[in-house]
Design an enzyme around this catalytic site. Structure first.
Site, PDB file in Angstrom:
ATOM      1  N   ASP A 154       0.813  -1.216   0.000  1.00 12.16           N
ATOM      2  CA  ASP A 154       0.000   0.000   0.000  1.00 12.16           C
ATOM      3  C   ASP A 154       0.847   1.267   0.000  1.00 12.16           C
ATOM      4  OD1 ASP A 154      -2.878  -0.884   2.038  1.00 12.16           O
ATOM      5  OD2 ASP A 154      -1.629  -2.133   0.757  1.00 12.16           O
ATOM      6  N   ASP A 185      -3.880  -0.418  -3.659  1.00  8.77           N
ATOM      7  CA  ASP A 185      -4.063   0.715  -2.726  1.00  8.77           C
ATOM      8  C   ASP A 185      -3.058   1.830  -2.984  1.00  8.77           C
ATOM      9  OD1 ASP A 185      -5.542  -0.482   0.399  1.00  8.77           O
ATOM     10  OD2 ASP A 185      -6.227  -0.542  -1.674  1.00  8.77           O
ATOM     11  N   ARG A 240      -6.467   8.618   1.112  1.00  9.68           N
ATOM     12  CA  ARG A 240      -5.867   9.017   2.388  1.00  9.68           C
ATOM     13  C   ARG A 240      -4.700   9.996   2.252  1.00  9.68           C
ATOM     14  NH1 ARG A 240      -8.560   5.650   5.979  1.00  9.68           N
ATOM     15  NH2 ARG A 240      -8.781   3.503   5.309  1.00  9.68           N
ATOM     16  N   ARG A 298     -14.975  -7.298  10.634  1.00 13.36           N
ATOM     17  CA  ARG A 298     -14.293  -6.052  10.957  1.00 13.36           C
ATOM     18  C   ARG A 298     -14.370  -5.081   9.781  1.00 13.36           C
ATOM     19  NH1 ARG A 298      -8.001  -5.422  12.515  1.00 13.36           N
ATOM     20  NH2 ARG A 298      -7.810  -6.156  10.388  1.00 13.36           N
ATOM     21  N   HIS A 319      -2.694  -4.645   2.333  1.00  8.67           N
ATOM     22  CA  HIS A 319      -4.039  -4.385   2.878  1.00  8.67           C
ATOM     23  C   HIS A 319      -4.090  -4.026   4.352  1.00  8.67           C
ATOM     24  CE1 HIS A 319      -8.352  -4.452   2.585  1.00  8.67           C
ATOM     25  NE2 HIS A 319      -8.547  -5.597   3.188  1.00  8.67           N
ATOM     26  N   ASP A 337     -22.801  20.565  -5.471  1.00  6.57           N
ATOM     27  CA  ASP A 337     -22.321  21.911  -5.736  1.00  6.57           C
ATOM     28  C   ASP A 337     -21.675  21.992  -7.111  1.00  6.57           C
ATOM     29  OD1 ASP A 337     -19.670  23.958  -4.355  1.00  6.57           O
ATOM     30  OD2 ASP A 337     -21.495  24.523  -5.449  1.00  6.57           O
ATOM     31  N   SER A 353     -19.110  26.577  -6.015  1.00  5.82           N
ATOM     32  CA  SER A 353     -19.029  27.839  -5.302  1.00  5.82           C
ATOM     33  C   SER A 353     -18.824  27.631  -3.804  1.00  5.82           C
ATOM     34  CB  SER A 353     -20.329  28.621  -5.515  1.00  5.82           C
ATOM     35  OG  SER A 353     -21.411  27.827  -5.034  1.00  5.82           O
ATOM     36  N   GLU A 360     -31.923  23.343  -1.276  1.00 10.01           N
ATOM     37  CA  GLU A 360     -31.128  22.174  -1.653  1.00 10.01           C
ATOM     38  C   GLU A 360     -30.658  21.434  -0.426  1.00 10.01           C
ATOM     39  OE1 GLU A 360     -28.268  23.123  -5.120  1.00 10.01           O
ATOM     40  OE2 GLU A 360     -29.507  21.318  -5.269  1.00 10.01           O
ATOM     41  N   GLU A 369     -17.974  25.634   5.837  1.00 11.14           N
ATOM     42  CA  GLU A 369     -18.015  26.306   7.123  1.00 11.14           C
ATOM     43  C   GLU A 369     -19.026  25.620   8.024  1.00 11.14           C
ATOM     44  OE1 GLU A 369     -18.283  30.599   6.640  1.00 11.14           O
ATOM     45  OE2 GLU A 369     -18.653  30.726   8.803  1.00 11.14           O
TER      46      GLU A 369
END
Lengths: 191, 648
Positions: free
Chosen positions: B179, B208, B212, B377, B405, B581, B585, B592, B632
């Site tokens: 990975d 992978d 991230r 898991r 993995h 969006d 913007s 919406e 925000e």
């Protein structure tokens, strides 16, 4: 269900055992209840004990398999560690004692130890003494049961210097260093 | 061992004073060594449990992800249809054909002002080196070249079988990497240590590559370039993260849209196809099987070899869309209000068995105990024991299995008596200093040699304890978020143990509740002091953990469970809003917002009244201009740790 503080002895031991198991499991990456023997030191220390290297070796002798496999099983570790916690062995070192220790190495009482001096002390294999020819005198003179030195590896020395050394003066100002290391512990919530 | 330093009694030896000093010095030294070793070990423990926290939460998160994948698919499909990529007139959803690719990139102009690398095909090593240099300096490859690269890559990948066969000789050792997860620095470090790929320096990258980390796009570009230059000596396996559904949550989609504002969606669309064309496994000298995840007791290499791998654009289950008489498109009975989707048909898929074969290869994890069971898991794949491994190796006359993995502290790990190797190549995965990465070098003896490394950031060599503190704080922050999100359930369960309403319960009970409600197996007693206050008599003040956290912007007037939900799904909501969006913007209208929230919450089965949502929307319309800045807005739902003790 009422929650109880473990007031009876069994409760105390059960709690201790759970705590030890937890600490053990942090290092047990496979989930099969054994850890690499080299991690035992970290586990013991994470439970608040401050053994010397020699004391650690003693402990390992008690928990290792008869045929050393390089692994330690939880079932062997648990009773030994429980006793250590109940007996309160290997207590932590109070701040003032630690300070005295640093002061003992500071010959000139200047408030700091130079890098060279510190490295010499920490990595020295044995002791430079003329009475090594007389082992009995040697031992009695120093009142030590084990080999006197527990020298740092190169890695340990480098690590200690990286946080202890003031790069400007190339020395360890031990009062500041101790304060810094003590403060670091108190990330706990204000109690 | 005595704790105090004292001078000893008189001894009339000539160098007594020297002896006296030496003894004191030795005792002092041993004391300091003892103290220091303890500090160091405690630091290591803090680092370890921080990583345990990260890992546990990561896997728990992945499990929940599969629930929302349906919803995301729909949202993304909707945007793609409305937006840039207009394909065949039938409007049905098919793979782009070769023609549409060529037309696209050729149309894009590269301005003279562009100072980045310019690619010409066929590529050669000079291009690769120039590209490496440019990407190292954080330059962006022009979208025209990206699309052209993708076009050529797809053409090549289509020709490859599902299982790549590779030979290793003494003149040609092979290197296997695990990975990378967007960590460009790791890839560059590997090339630096191990040499660039070439005919005599073959590589296998075991999936992978993306998500991230911040440079997934750059990694893909580099990998595809080398793939094109050395098609017989550079091999890629698909990982579970080469999947557009996961990319939406775990950062790759966001990275691409941010770096390529105009062509991002097109790039993603083509990548979705390319990921499905990545080979599923590599076989070295017919003896070493390399797959991303693992195996199961039903793994059948012949079946894997035959299936049409490109039909699995995602490994997640796609939603069943229904259309009612009014031609309204519904998902799980809920009308979506997007009529244009009535023409949407789902992808042609493989059989359930075939899908399972691929799912197992890409998602499974090894376990210590015998047997093979579902991987609860992760929510996908299996957990396979040493007997399953033995069975497979015997069946196909193999020597070992190499997979990735899973995060590994030292970059690699051996299990099942050395027959299963995990190789993980993303150092500093959770935080700076969290772990090493590693790669494998293999010669014809098929004995693996491991090379470890760790990227040092340019911010200078930080002190070990500072780094550990950062890792720990980050881990605790993540944990507290999870605690906050489960506040209601935690409080209810604590109350059951505290019949007399004392506000206190035993440590034992507290640990049990935390573990069962949060579904995380962590060292709770060790973490206790970081999370709650304890009485002098050893009982836990269980409400105290909530005193130290709150949302970034306290929302007292809002229904608490609503706040918890918004915290929990903060990242998912970001994904959804990004998709809505279209003009990028960063603003959405309250209408919406309401509409999306309604669909989202009904999909999840959360009940919240319209007034609660409206009130929330109003309270966050900070500019009072009728529009909501959703970044925000979502920032407000960050769970933060408060420094002072504030009454809940």
């Amino acid at each position: 269900m009422m929650g109880r503080a473990g007031i009876c002895k069994d409760g105390v031991i059960a709690e201790i055992e759970k705590k030890i198991t937890e600490a053990f499991e942090v290092f047990d990456r496979d989930g099969n209840e054994n850890v690499d023997v080299r991690e035992i030191g970290s586990i013991v220390r994470s439970l608040g004990c401050f053994p010397t290297e020699a004391e650690l070796h003693e402990l390992l002798a008690k928990v290792e398999e008869e045929e050393p496999t390089g692994y330690v099983h939880l079932e062997k570790f648990l009773p030994v560690m429980t006793k250590i916690l109940l007996d309160r062995s290997y207590r932590p070192i109070p701040e003032d004692v630690l300070l005295h220790a640093f002061e003992a190495l500071d010959e000139k009482k200047s408030g700091y130890i130079t890098k060279e001096e510190l490295v010499k002390h920490m990595t020295e294999e044995g002791v430079d003494t003329p009475s090594s020819s007389n082992p009995v005198a040697f031992m009695s003179a120093y009142r030590l049961e084990h080999f006197p030195g527990e020298p740092f590896t190169e890695e340990e020395m480098e690590e200690m210097l990286s946080s202890a050394l003031d790069p400007e003066t190339n020395a360890v100002h031990y009062r500041d260093y101790i304060s810094m290391m003590i403060v670091d512990e108190t990330d706990d919530l204000p109690q | 061992m005595e704790c105090t330093i004292s001078t000893m009694g008189c001894n009339a030896s000539a160098d007594y004073s020297k002896h006296k000093y030496n003894e004191t010095a030795i005792k002092a030294t041993v004391l300091i060594q003892r103290w220091y070793r303890c500090k160091r070990a405690q630091l290591e423990v803090r680092r370890r449990y921080s990583l345990t926290i990260f890992e546990s939460i990561e896997y728990a998160d992945e499990q929940e992800q599969t629930q929302l994948s349906n919803f995301f698919t729909f949202m993304l499909e909707h945007r793609v249809h409305r937006g840039e990529v207009a394909h065949t007139s039938s409007g049905s959803h098919v793979s782009p054909d070769a023609d549409s690719y060529v037309i696209e990139y050729e149309k894009i102009d590269v301005p003279d002002s562009y100072r980045g690398p310019r690619l010409s095909f066929p590529l050669n090593i000079a291009h690769a080196k120039a590209l490496l240099n440019a990407l190292k300096n954080r330059q962006l490859l022009h979208p025209r070249y990206v699309l052209q690269l993708l076009h050529e890559t797809r053409r090549l990948l289509k020709e490859k079988p599902n299982i790549t066969h590779v030979s290793v000789s003494y003149f040609k050792e092979i290197t296997i990497c695990g990975d990378l997860h967007g960590n460009l620095d790791d890839l560059l470090l590997v090339f630096h240590k191990n040499g660039l790929p070439s005919e005599i320096n073959p590589y296998v990258f075991n999936g992978d590559f993306v998500d991230r980390g911040k440079n997934s796009m750059e990694i893909l570009i580099i990998l595809f370039v080398f793939l094109l230059i050395y098609p017989n000596d550079f091999h890629l396996n698909r990982g579970n993260h080469e999947d557009y559904i996961l990319n939406m949550k775990y950062g790759f989609t966001k990275e691409v849209l941010k770096k390529y504002k105009v062509h991002g969606m097109t790039i993603l669309y083509h990548l979705r196809d390319i990921f499905s064309w990545l080979p599923l496994a590599t076989l070295v000298n017919n003896k070493v099987l390399i797959v991303h995840g693992g195996i199961s007791d039903t793994t059948d290499l012949d079946s894997l070899n035959l299936l049409e791998r490109n039909k699995l654009k995602t490994l997640m289950k796609l939603p069943k869309l229904e259309t009612d008489r009014k031609n309204q498109v519904k998902i799980q009975g809920i009308p979506l209000g997007y009529p244009e989707l009535s023409q949407w048909s789902s992808h042609p898929e493989l059989t359930e068995e075939e899908r399972k074969q691929v799912l197992d290869i890409l998602w499974s994890d090894p376990k210590k105990q015998h047997g093979c069971n579902l991987n609860r898991r992760r929510g996908a794949g299996c957990c396979f024991g040493p007997d399953t491994t033995e069975q497979l190796l015997k069946k196909y006359n193999l020597k070992m299995l190499i997979r990735s993995h899973e995060f590994k502290l030292n970059g690699y790990d051996l299990t099942h008596d050395g027959k299963v190797i995990t190789i993980f190549s993303a150092s500093n995965y959770y935080e700076e200093g969290s772990n090493r990465g590693a790669y494998i070098r293999m010669n014809p003896d098929l004995v693996p040699r491991f090379v470890q490394y760790q990227v040092c950031t340019s911010t200078g060599k930080r002190k070990n304890w500072e780094r550990v503190k950062t890792i720990e704080q980050s881990a605790l922050q993540t944990l507290q978020e999870r605690i906050f999100v489960h506040k209601q359930k935690l409080m209810d369960t604590f109350a059951k143990y505290d019949c007399n309403n004392t506000g206190r319960i035993s440590v034992s009970d507290w640990a049990a509740v935390m573990e069962s409600v949060l579904q995380l197996k962590l060292p709770w007693r060790t973490l206790k002091s970081r999370l709650v206050k304890t009485d002098p008599d050893g009982n836990v003040d269980y409400m105290s953990c909530f005193y130290y956290m709150d949302t970034a912007r306290p929302m007292h007037q809002v229904q608490p469970t609503l706040v918890e939900t918004l915290c929990k799904y903060r990242k998912d909501l970001q994904v959804i809003f990004n998709i809505i969006d279209e003009d990028e913007s960063g603003l959405i209208s309250p209408d919406e917002f309401r509409k999306t929230w309604k669909i989202f919450s009904s999909y999840l089965g959360i009940h919240s009244h319209d007034e609660a949502i409206d009130k929330l929307a109003q309270s966050i319309d900070y500019n009072k201009d009728g529009y909501i800045d959703f970044s925000e807005f979502l920032e407000a739902f960050h769970v933060v740790r408060k420094l002072e003790n504030k009454a809940a």
